[in-house]
Design a protein around this motif. Structure first.
Motif, mmCIF file in Angstrom:
data_model
loop_
_atom_site.group_PDB
_atom_site.id
_atom_site.type_symbol
_atom_site.label_atom_id
_atom_site.label_comp_id
_atom_site.label_asym_id
_atom_site.label_seq_id
_atom_site.Cartn_x
_atom_site.Cartn_y
_atom_site.Cartn_z
ATOM 1 N N LEU A 58 36.760 6.148 -15.965
ATOM 2 C CA LEU A 58 37.992 5.737 -15.305
ATOM 3 C C LEU A 58 38.424 6.746 -14.256
ATOM 4 O O LEU A 58 38.475 7.953 -14.514
ATOM 5 N N SER A 59 38.763 6.252 -13.088
ATOM 6 C CA SER A 59 39.427 7.043 -12.066
ATOM 7 C C SER A 59 40.928 6.940 -12.283
ATOM 8 O O SER A 59 41.450 5.861 -12.557
ATOM 9 N N GLY A 60 41.607 8.067 -12.144
ATOM 10 C CA GLY A 60 43.058 8.059 -12.224
ATOM 11 C C GLY A 60 43.699 8.253 -10.869
ATOM 12 O O GLY A 60 44.816 8.776 -10.768
ATOM 13 N N ALA A 61 43.033 7.816 -9.814
ATOM 14 C CA ALA A 61 43.499 8.035 -8.441
ATOM 15 C C ALA A 61 44.875 7.421 -8.212
ATOM 16 O O ALA A 61 45.191 6.356 -8.741
ATOM 17 N N VAL A 62 45.672 8.093 -7.358
ATOM 18 C CA VAL A 62 46.972 7.552 -6.972
ATOM 19 C C VAL A 62 47.049 7.250 -5.480
ATOM 20 O O VAL A 62 48.089 6.818 -4.987
ATOM 21 N N THR A 63 45.949 7.454 -4.760
ATOM 22 C CA THR A 63 45.878 7.060 -3.352
ATOM 23 C C THR A 63 44.513 6.418 -3.104
ATOM 24 O O THR A 63 43.535 6.727 -3.807
ATOM 25 N N PRO A 64 44.413 5.549 -2.108
ATOM 26 C CA PRO A 64 43.103 4.973 -1.778
ATOM 27 C C PRO A 64 42.068 6.030 -1.428
ATOM 28 O O PRO A 64 40.894 5.905 -1.802
ATOM 29 N N ASP A 65 42.472 7.077 -0.711
ATOM 30 C CA ASP A 65 41.514 8.126 -0.355
ATOM 31 C C ASP A 65 40.975 8.840 -1.591
ATOM 32 O O ASP A 65 39.779 9.151 -1.662
ATOM 33 N N GLN A 66 41.834 9.113 -2.554
ATOM 34 C CA GLN A 66 41.369 9.728 -3.798
ATOM 35 C C GLN A 66 40.359 8.818 -4.502
ATOM 36 O O GLN A 66 39.348 9.288 -5.019
ATOM 37 N N LEU A 67 40.650 7.531 -4.503
ATOM 38 C CA LEU A 67 39.744 6.596 -5.170
ATOM 39 C C LEU A 67 38.391 6.568 -4.479
ATOM 40 O O LEU A 67 37.343 6.596 -5.140
ATOM 41 N N ARG A 68 38.397 6.536 -3.166
ATOM 42 C CA ARG A 68 37.128 6.541 -2.441
ATOM 43 C C ARG A 68 36.346 7.827 -2.718
ATOM 44 O O ARG A 68 35.107 7.796 -2.864
ATOM 45 N N SER A 69 37.032 8.939 -2.816
ATOM 46 C CA SER A 69 36.369 10.204 -3.129
ATOM 47 C C SER A 69 35.787 10.175 -4.538
ATOM 48 O O SER A 69 34.671 10.641 -4.774
ATOM 49 N N ASN A 70 36.523 9.610 -5.484
ATOM 50 C CA ASN A 70 36.015 9.483 -6.854
ATOM 51 C C ASN A 70 34.763 8.617 -6.912
ATOM 52 O O ASN A 70 33.785 8.946 -7.589
ATOM 53 N N VAL A 71 34.784 7.509 -6.179
ATOM 54 C CA VAL A 71 33.653 6.565 -6.204
ATOM 55 C C VAL A 71 32.405 7.177 -5.572
ATOM 56 O O VAL A 71 31.277 6.776 -5.897
ATOM 57 N N ALA A 72 32.577 8.194 -4.736
ATOM 58 C CA ALA A 72 31.414 8.897 -4.184
ATOM 59 C C ALA A 72 30.543 9.501 -5.276
ATOM 60 O O ALA A 72 29.387 9.855 -5.035
ATOM 61 N N ALA A 73 31.070 9.595 -6.493
ATOM 62 C CA ALA A 73 30.291 10.096 -7.634
ATOM 63 C C ALA A 73 29.019 9.284 -7.868
ATOM 64 O O ALA A 73 28.021 9.810 -8.360
ATOM 65 N N LEU A 74 29.054 8.018 -7.513
ATOM 66 C CA LEU A 74 27.891 7.153 -7.744
ATOM 67 C C LEU A 74 26.676 7.614 -6.957
ATOM 68 O O LEU A 74 25.542 7.312 -7.339
ATOM 69 N N ALA A 75 26.888 8.355 -5.876
ATOM 70 C CA ALA A 75 25.778 8.818 -5.037
ATOM 71 C C ALA A 75 25.373 10.253 -5.342
ATOM 72 O O ALA A 75 24.443 10.769 -4.716
ATOM 73 N N VAL A 76 26.038 10.892 -6.298
ATOM 74 C CA VAL A 76 25.769 12.308 -6.549
ATOM 75 C C VAL A 76 24.455 12.523 -7.281
ATOM 76 O O VAL A 76 23.705 13.460 -6.992
ATOM 77 N N GLY A 77 24.134 11.673 -8.237
ATOM 78 C CA GLY A 77 22.877 11.826 -8.973
ATOM 79 C C GLY A 77 22.819 13.100 -9.797
ATOM 80 O O GLY A 77 21.779 13.761 -9.872
ATOM 81 N N LEU A 78 23.928 13.453 -10.421
ATOM 82 C CA LEU A 78 23.994 14.677 -11.226
ATOM 83 C C LEU A 78 23.176 14.527 -12.501
ATOM 84 O O LEU A 78 23.202 13.489 -13.153
#
Length: 321
Positions: free
Chosen positions: A275-295
């Motif tokens: 779950l993302s707990g973002a409170v702005t659209p920009d925060q949410l987009r930054s959180n979703v960038a996790a899908l490309a991290v490949g950690l």
């Protein structure tokens, strides 16, 4: 974003979901929230903010949204958004929770923000309230913060009611919190009433600072339960205004620390939704960038976890903002 099954529940979700804990009320436990939201926390302003983040979630392909009766007006905001978006949001899977009542009166400085009650009467009252707002789109209903101390896992009347609701097609789950999360999950896995266990999902705190529930979550996933991860950013401690525990990994992957925190949870083989707990659209987009991290999970070896009692004591000391 790809749709996946929530383990064996029959629900379809996405690897990242949106949690509304910080969007449905003026105060929440999160570092930097004052700067993110500013001083204007009127109901109408917060509803517009929630709708903007929900719009961004839909644009990003997020297919799971998580609310609770105690998240202020989160269910109300979600309901008005679902009505506004109509068919566009018809395939969003909605979960909510019962067991806490919001008591802050729309104040950040309230002495008490929520009151816990896991009685059968509360379950019935709050389910009716949730269904009145969310209708048939409510697909997952969870005990809010089940603990051994609350006695809810020993309350035969509540468990039997949850089993009856499961038979109607509502997926029944629970959220857990605190240093004994793993014990609560394992106790819930053992429940058998009228030949069945009412639960099919668990939502727990997991992050590199507090990974203690991991083995129990793996056991739940093995049993066919869906697993949702909350507080992957440790209420902001692992975010851009946090303590720097993930800075080296973020530099290595060329991304932001919040994306690394979300990616760390996604890397756990038992995690269905983070779950993302973002409170702005920009925060949410930054959180979703996790899908490309490949950690890789092994990359977290250099991040020192805290003893659970220390972690949860520090969390309790965060101020509502």
């Amino acid at each position: 974003m790809r749709r996946i099954p929530l383990c064996r529940t029959g629900l379809r979700v996405t690897p990242i979901g949106l949690g509304l804990a910080a969007l449905g009320r003026p105060g929440y436990l999160d570092l930097g929230r004052d700067e993110d939201l500013g001083p204007d926390r009127d109901v109408e302003v917060m509803e517009r903010r929630a709708h903007a983040v929900l719009d961004a979630a839909l644009d990003l392909g997020i297919g799971y949204v998580d609310a609770a009766r105690s998240y202020g007006r989160a269910e109300e905001f979600l309901a008005s958004w679902l009505e506004r978006r109509g068919d566009d949001a018809a395939n969003v899977t909605v979960g909510s929770k019962w067991g806490y009542t919001y008591t802050a009166g729309w104040r950040v400085d309230a002495a008490v923000h929520e009151v816990k009650d896991h009685s059968l009467a509360t379950l019935r009252r709050q389910l009716a309230e949730s269904r009145d707002l969310l209708g048939g789109q409510l697909a997952l209903y969870q005990i809010h913060s089940a603990t051994l101390e609350s006695g809810v896992l020993e309350d035969v009347d509540v468990l039997r009611e949850l089993g009856r609701l499961r038979e109607t097609g509502l997926v029944i789950g629970m959220s857990v919190s605190g240093p004994r999360q793993g014990e609560v999950i394992r106790r819930a896995l053992e429940i058998e009433l009228d030949g069945a266990n009412p639960f099919g999902e668990v939502q727990a705190t997991w992050n590199p600072l507090e990974p203690s529930a991991g083995p129990a979550l793996a056991a739940a996933h093995h049993a066919g339960w869906g697993v949702l991860v909350k507080e992957a950013m440790a209420n902001g401690r692992l975010g851009p205004r946090g303590e720097g525990a993930l800075d080296a990994l973020a530099d290595r992957h060329g991304t932001t620390v919040d994306a690394v925190a979300i990616a760390a949870a996604l890397a756990q083989p038992w995690a269905d939704v983070v779950l993302s707990g973002a409170v702005t659209p920009d925060q949410l987009r930054s959180n979703v960038a996790a899908l490309a991290v490949g950690l890789e999970a092994a990359e977290l070896a250099d991040v020192a976890p805290e003893p659970p009692d220390v972690y949860w004591r520090r969390r309790s000391q965060l101020g509502w903002a």
